[in-house]
Design a protein around this motif. Structure first.
Motif, PDB file in Angstrom:
ATOM      1  N   ARG A   1       0.830  -1.202   0.000  1.00  0.00           N
ATOM      2  CA  ARG A   1       0.000   0.000   0.000  1.00  0.00           C
ATOM      3  C   ARG A   1       0.868   1.256   0.000  1.00  0.00           C
ATOM      4  NH1 ARG A   1      -4.639  -0.151   4.389  1.00  0.00           N
ATOM      5  NH2 ARG A   1      -2.896   0.545   5.707  1.00  0.00           N
ATOM      6  N   HIS A   2       0.480   2.215  -0.820  1.00  0.00           N
ATOM      7  CA  HIS A   2       1.118   3.532  -0.806  1.00  0.00           C
ATOM      8  C   HIS A   2       0.309   4.452   0.097  1.00  0.00           C
ATOM      9  CE1 HIS A   2       3.473   3.088  -4.836  1.00  0.00           C
ATOM     10  NE2 HIS A   2       4.177   2.712  -3.797  1.00  0.00           N
ATOM     11  N   ILE A   3       1.045   5.230   0.886  1.00  0.00           N
ATOM     12  CA  ILE A   3       0.458   6.151   1.847  1.00  0.00           C
ATOM     13  C   ILE A   3       0.884   7.572   1.480  1.00  0.00           C
ATOM     14  CG2 ILE A   3       0.245   6.706   4.305  1.00  0.00           C
ATOM     15  CD1 ILE A   3      -0.679   3.863   3.506  1.00  0.00           C
ATOM     16  N   ALA A   4      -0.054   8.497   1.543  1.00  0.00           N
ATOM     17  CA  ALA A   4       0.239   9.923   1.344  1.00  0.00           C
ATOM     18  C   ALA A   4      -0.260  10.665   2.571  1.00  0.00           C
ATOM     19  CB  ALA A   4      -0.439  10.448   0.085  1.00  0.00           C
ATOM     20  N   GLY A   5       0.650  11.149   3.387  1.00  0.00           N
ATOM     21  CA  GLY A   5       0.244  11.744   4.653  1.00  0.00           C
ATOM     22  C   GLY A   5      -0.336  10.662   5.543  1.00  0.00           C
TER      23      GLY A   5
END
Length: 221
Positions: free
Chosen positions: A18-22
């Protein structure tokens, strides 16, 4: 010298990359664990897998508009299907990047793709487990002859100009890690030595057609 083979590991459950942004989950890909040893984690994403990605409420993605517009819009995660060829992904234990082994429609290796990213955390909720990482946007594309080029420099610069909205805070560290990887590429060192370029999955491995319960759990920090 024989090439090292992926270490067999008993992971009988989905592992979500999973990619997380903030504090937001912006991309979810269910993968099979091919190997997990002192070199790192090796994952397989089959074609046709159920995935999720963040889009604006009008259906456009982050790359369909300027970042200055993207940050003003409401967004949501939508479930879809991975349409590209299958990808082998390697997440080294001592690096701030992952390496994707790109393949063509005939399942032949075509390139390495270095995705610079900040490793965030592994997590295990029992029925489902995963690894949450922060994508740093700057990438390196490496041909089979190990010639290479930077990718997405403009996108990286555009987002750095909005530090109040961007999840990358140390530009110099990202470039430094990229140059460290380039040294490995030019020297032909692992994993740019041919390891896993001839990998083929077990034909009985199915593509997951639905995301498992818990795929949208809060980001692990």
């Amino acid at each position: 010298m024989p090439r090292p083979k992926p270490a067999a590991v008993p992971w009988p459950k989905p592992v979500l990359y999973r990619h997380i942004a903030g504090d937001r989950v912006v991309s979810v890909r269910p993968c099979r664990v091919v190997g997990d040893d002192d070199r790192g984690l090796l994952l397989w994403l089959p074609r046709g897998s159920a995935v999720a990605t963040e889009v604006a409420v009008d259906g456009r993605g982050v790359r369909d508009m300027p970042f200055t517009e993207w940050v003003t819009l409401r967004r949501r995660l939508v479930e879809t299907t991975w349409q590209g060829p299958a990808i082998l992904k390697f997440l080294p234990r001592d690096g701030r990047y992952s390496i994707w082994f790109f393949r063509d429609d005939q399942d032949r290796f075509t390139a390495w793709y270095v995705n610079l990213e900040e490793p965030l955390a592994r997590w295990d909720d029992g029925p489902v487990a995963g690894v949450d990482v922060i994508d740093q946007d700057l990438d390196i594309v490496v041909a089979p002859d190990r010639s290479w080029r930077w990718k997405d420099e403009d996108e990286f610069a555009e987002r750095l100009a909005l530090p109040e909205h961007y999840w990358v805070s140390d530009e110099a560290a990202v470039w430094a890690e990229g140059h460290r990887v380039i040294e490995l590429i030019e020297a032909g060192k692992f994993p740019f030595d041919g390891t896993w370029t001839d990998f083929h999955p077990d034909p009985d491995w199915p593509a997951p057609h639905v995301l498992p319960p818990g795929w949208d759990r809060p980001a692990c920090r």
